[in-house]
Each structure stands twice: as C-alpha cells, then as structure tokens.
Design an enzyme around this catalytic site. Structure first.
Site, PDB file in Angstrom:
ATOM      1  N   LYS A 143       0.833  -1.200   0.000  1.00 54.95           N
ATOM      2  CA  LYS A 143       0.000   0.000   0.000  1.00 54.95           C
ATOM      3  C   LYS A 143       0.874   1.260   0.000  1.00 54.95           C
ATOM      4  O   LYS A 143       0.429   2.326  -0.391  1.00 54.95           O
ATOM      5  CB  LYS A 143      -0.900   0.022   1.248  1.00 54.95           C
ATOM      6  CG  LYS A 143      -1.987  -1.055   1.244  1.00 54.95           C
ATOM      7  CD  LYS A 143      -3.238  -0.544   0.569  1.00 54.95           C
ATOM      8  CE  LYS A 143      -4.234  -1.624   0.215  1.00 54.95           C
ATOM      9  NZ  LYS A 143      -4.800  -2.331   1.344  1.00 54.95           N
ATOM     10  N   TYR A 162     -10.590  -5.196  12.319  1.00 52.34           N
ATOM     11  CA  TYR A 162      -9.442  -4.276  12.323  1.00 52.34           C
ATOM     12  C   TYR A 162      -9.135  -3.814  13.757  1.00 52.34           C
ATOM     13  O   TYR A 162      -8.005  -3.939  14.242  1.00 52.34           O
ATOM     14  CB  TYR A 162      -9.721  -3.082  11.400  1.00 52.34           C
ATOM     15  CG  TYR A 162      -8.728  -1.965  11.576  1.00 52.34           C
ATOM     16  CD1 TYR A 162      -7.389  -2.165  11.265  1.00 52.34           C
ATOM     17  CD2 TYR A 162      -9.123  -0.725  12.079  1.00 52.34           C
ATOM     18  CE1 TYR A 162      -6.463  -1.151  11.457  1.00 52.34           C
ATOM     19  CE2 TYR A 162      -8.206   0.290  12.262  1.00 52.34           C
ATOM     20  CZ  TYR A 162      -6.878   0.071  11.958  1.00 52.34           C
ATOM     21  OH  TYR A 162      -5.964   1.069  12.155  1.00 52.34           O
ATOM     22  N   LYS A 186      -5.830  -4.684  16.474  1.00 48.50           N
ATOM     23  CA  LYS A 186      -5.004  -3.685  17.164  1.00 48.50           C
ATOM     24  C   LYS A 186      -5.086  -3.871  18.684  1.00 48.50           C
ATOM     25  O   LYS A 186      -4.083  -3.733  19.392  1.00 48.50           O
ATOM     26  CB  LYS A 186      -5.452  -2.276  16.764  1.00 48.50           C
ATOM     27  CG  LYS A 186      -5.170  -1.943  15.296  1.00 48.50           C
ATOM     28  CD  LYS A 186      -3.689  -1.735  15.056  1.00 48.50           C
ATOM     29  CE  LYS A 186      -3.344  -1.363  13.650  1.00 48.50           C
ATOM     30  NZ  LYS A 186      -1.930  -1.070  13.454  1.00 48.50           N
ATOM     31  N   GLY A 219     -21.164  -0.427  10.788  1.00 48.06           N
ATOM     32  CA  GLY A 219     -20.141  -0.334  11.839  1.00 48.06           C
ATOM     33  C   GLY A 219     -19.716   1.067  12.210  1.00 48.06           C
ATOM     34  O   GLY A 219     -18.808   1.236  13.022  1.00 48.06           O
TER      35      GLY A 219
END
Ligand code: UDP
Length: 329
Positions: free
Chosen positions: A35, A141, A145, A284
């Site tokens: 990326k 995600y 973390k 979300g």
C-alpha cells in the site's frame, strides 16, 4: 542509533519519517510496498522492502543497523475489508507484530511505539473517550489492534520490551511542505474523497447516513493532523528512551465535526461547490467518536500544532491539488 519505521512508506508512516528527519534522527524504513509509495519516503533514509512476517528481512534490517527503537505502522487498515477478510487482518496485523516482537527480543531492542486506533473502543460508552473506557471493537481491524496491545503488555512483562500504543482518531491533512500526503488505493476516507470531488475526479460525495443522533444527523468525528500524530510518536519514543513505562494514549483534538461540517469547510477552503448526496449508513460506523487526549497532553507534553479543521483541510488541499493523481507521476 537509528529508529526503524515499519510501514514508513504509508500515509502516517511517511509523515513520521519526515518528523524524525526534521529532528535529526537516523531513520531506517521497512515496508512491503503493498500500500505504501516509494515517493512518499523523502530524504536520507535507508529503505528495505519486505514484510514483517519474513524473519529473513528482519534479521537483515536488525543486523545491518544499530536500531534502538521501532515505530510500527505496518498493517492493513480498511475496516470494511477486515469484516469480510478477518483472517487476512489477523495474519498481517497480529502475525506481523508477533514476528517483529520476536526479532526485537532476539536483537535486544527494548522500545516500540505502536500504531493503534480508536476502533479498539467500538461503540463508545462516554464522549469524550478516555483510555480507561471499555474496549469492545465492532470490527476485526480494531480487534487486531487491541490484540496487539495485549501482546505488547505481556512482552513487556516477560522480556522488558517497553511500548507506547497510540490510539488515533481520524488522521487527516498533509505535510506542511505539500510534498507528501494521503493516497490510499482505493480511497475510502472522507477528506480525500471530498477533495477528489473538488478536483473533478468524482462527481459527488456520498454522505453515509443523515439519521444519526447528532446535531445535523451525520456522523461526528475527531480529525487530527497527521504531522501532529507524528510529533506525538516522537515524544512517546523519547519518553521510552528515557526509561518511561509502557502506556496507552488517545490522540485526537477533542473536538468533533460532522460529515456535513467537513464538506462545508472544504467548500469554503477550495472555493468550489461540492456535490453531496445522502446514502445509507455505512456498517459499523458509531454516531460520535471524540477523543480525550488530556493524558497525552499532560504526560507526553504533546501540543497539536495544526488543530483547526480549516488548517487540516488546507494542508490536504495543498497536497491534492498539486498531486492530482497522488504519487503517480
Ligand atoms: N464518510 C462519508 N462518505 C464517504 C467516506 C466517509 O460519509 O465517502 C463518513 C463516514 O461514514 C464517517 C466519516 O465520514 O462517519 C469519516 O470516515 P472515514 O472513512 O474518513 O474515517 P473512519 O471514521 O472510518 O476512521
């Protein structure tokens, strides 16, 4: 001594590299360039191409350089994609950091600043959000973390690796020089998308929901300038170097702006009418996310410099209008 920046060719990582160089640090970057952009790494930096899950490249980086601290941004970070591909996220974000921590332990590197997120909280119980509030991520995600934060805690306990985990709210803006900025492919973030409309690269901005329990019905977020995030990492790093304990901090401006307000400010700054259309809610998305960053301000002596939404958008606009195709030549 050098600082290793993992993911240093990404959006926040590249601004971190700039901040370190501006403060006369020696910088080594490791990025898999999935990326990240080569042109985002500017200046006298040693760059390695490779993945955190590849022990060979970690051995090479750590044996060829005198690294005393690591700042780790290398991760996948698309919330929607994490919901449809959780294993990819756990593999890269958790697996990558475990591999990195194993190497740090083996090479006796004791300081790490870790890129965490407001997504660790999920639907907030209080606004502004405090570091001690409950963490209940609503997507993989955020879960990856939060998982790494827990791994860090136990690695400190067992191996004495000290960490600072920084939970960012909405990173935005671009370096004041206008040379580096935000270029995600595909772009999913609000401010770059609005600017793409301003540049005629998109017809309109879709506002994801106007029936939230907020003053104008659209989601409210806490936008924080990417260079202010970078300065907080350096403060955190120096505190660890001076023997500081492992800590977790929120990083935001403590002020919320709705999607409509962000569009209005962008119209004012660009002088361009930006077409917007109401679309369904995005899965979300909590209604309001605003940080309390009092802990970082008090303990790290962090002072955000670009703390108005106008300045954040002006710097982003300055980058985008001079890089219409992002980092593509
Ligand atoms: N958003 C929007 N349209 C877009 C992109 C984002 O309305 O095309 C909204 C999104 O629902 C959220 C806010 O803008 O409320 C910020 O989204 P972004 O993806 O930039 O950051 P996130 O809050 O997901 O970290």
């Amino acid at each position: 001594m050098s600082v290793l920046v993992c993911g240093g060719a990404g959006y926040i990582g590249s601004h971190m590299v700039a901040e370190l160089l501006e403060n006369n640090e020696d910088v080594v970057v490791l990025d898999n360039f999935q990326k990240g952009h080569r042109d985002a790494v500017i200046g006298n930096v040693k760059v390695y191409e490779g993945d955190l899950r590849d022990r060979k490249i970690l051995d090479k980086v750590l044996s060829e350089n005198n690294i005393d601290a690591v700042i780790d941004f290398a991760a996948d970070s698309l919330v929607g994609e994490s919901v449809s591909e959780p294993l990819k996220y756990f593999n890269n974000n958790v697996g990558g950091t475990i591999s990195l921590l194993q190497a740090l332990k083996d090479y006796n590197v004791k300081n790490i600043v870790f890129s965490s997120t407001a997504a660790t909280y999920g639907e907030p119980e209080n606004i502004p959000i405090l570091e001690g509030d409950k963490t209940f991520p609503t997507n993989p995600y955020g879960e990856t973390k939060l998982t790494v934060e827990k791994i860090l805690k136990w690695c400190d306990n067992a191996y004495g690796i000290k960490y600072t985990a920084l939970r960012y709210f909405n990173a935005a803006g671009a370096h004041i020089s206008g040379k580096i900025g935000e270029d995600h492919r595909p772009e999913s973030h609000l401010i770059p998308i609005i600017l793409q409309v301003a540049l005629g690269k998109r017809e309109k901005i879709m506002i994801f929901g106007n029936d939230y329990n907020t003053p104008d019905g659209t989601c409210v977020r806490d936008y924080i300038h990417v260079s202010d995030l970078a300065s907080a990492h350096l403060l955190a790093l120096n505190k660890l170097r001076q023997g500081g304990e492992s800590k977790i901090y929120n990083l935001g401006n403590g002020k919320g702006f709705s999607v409509k307000e962000v569009i209005d400010v962008t119209k004012k700054i660009t002088g361009i009418d930006i077409k917007a259309e109401i679309a369904p809610r995005r899965a979300g998305d909590p209604a309001v996310l605003i940080a309390s960053s009092e802990k970082a301000i008090k303990e790290l002596h962090w002072k955000p410099k670009y703390d108005s939404l106008e300045t954040i958008i002006e710097t982003a606009w300055n980058y985008h209008k001079n890089h219409i195709n992002g980092y593509d030549k």
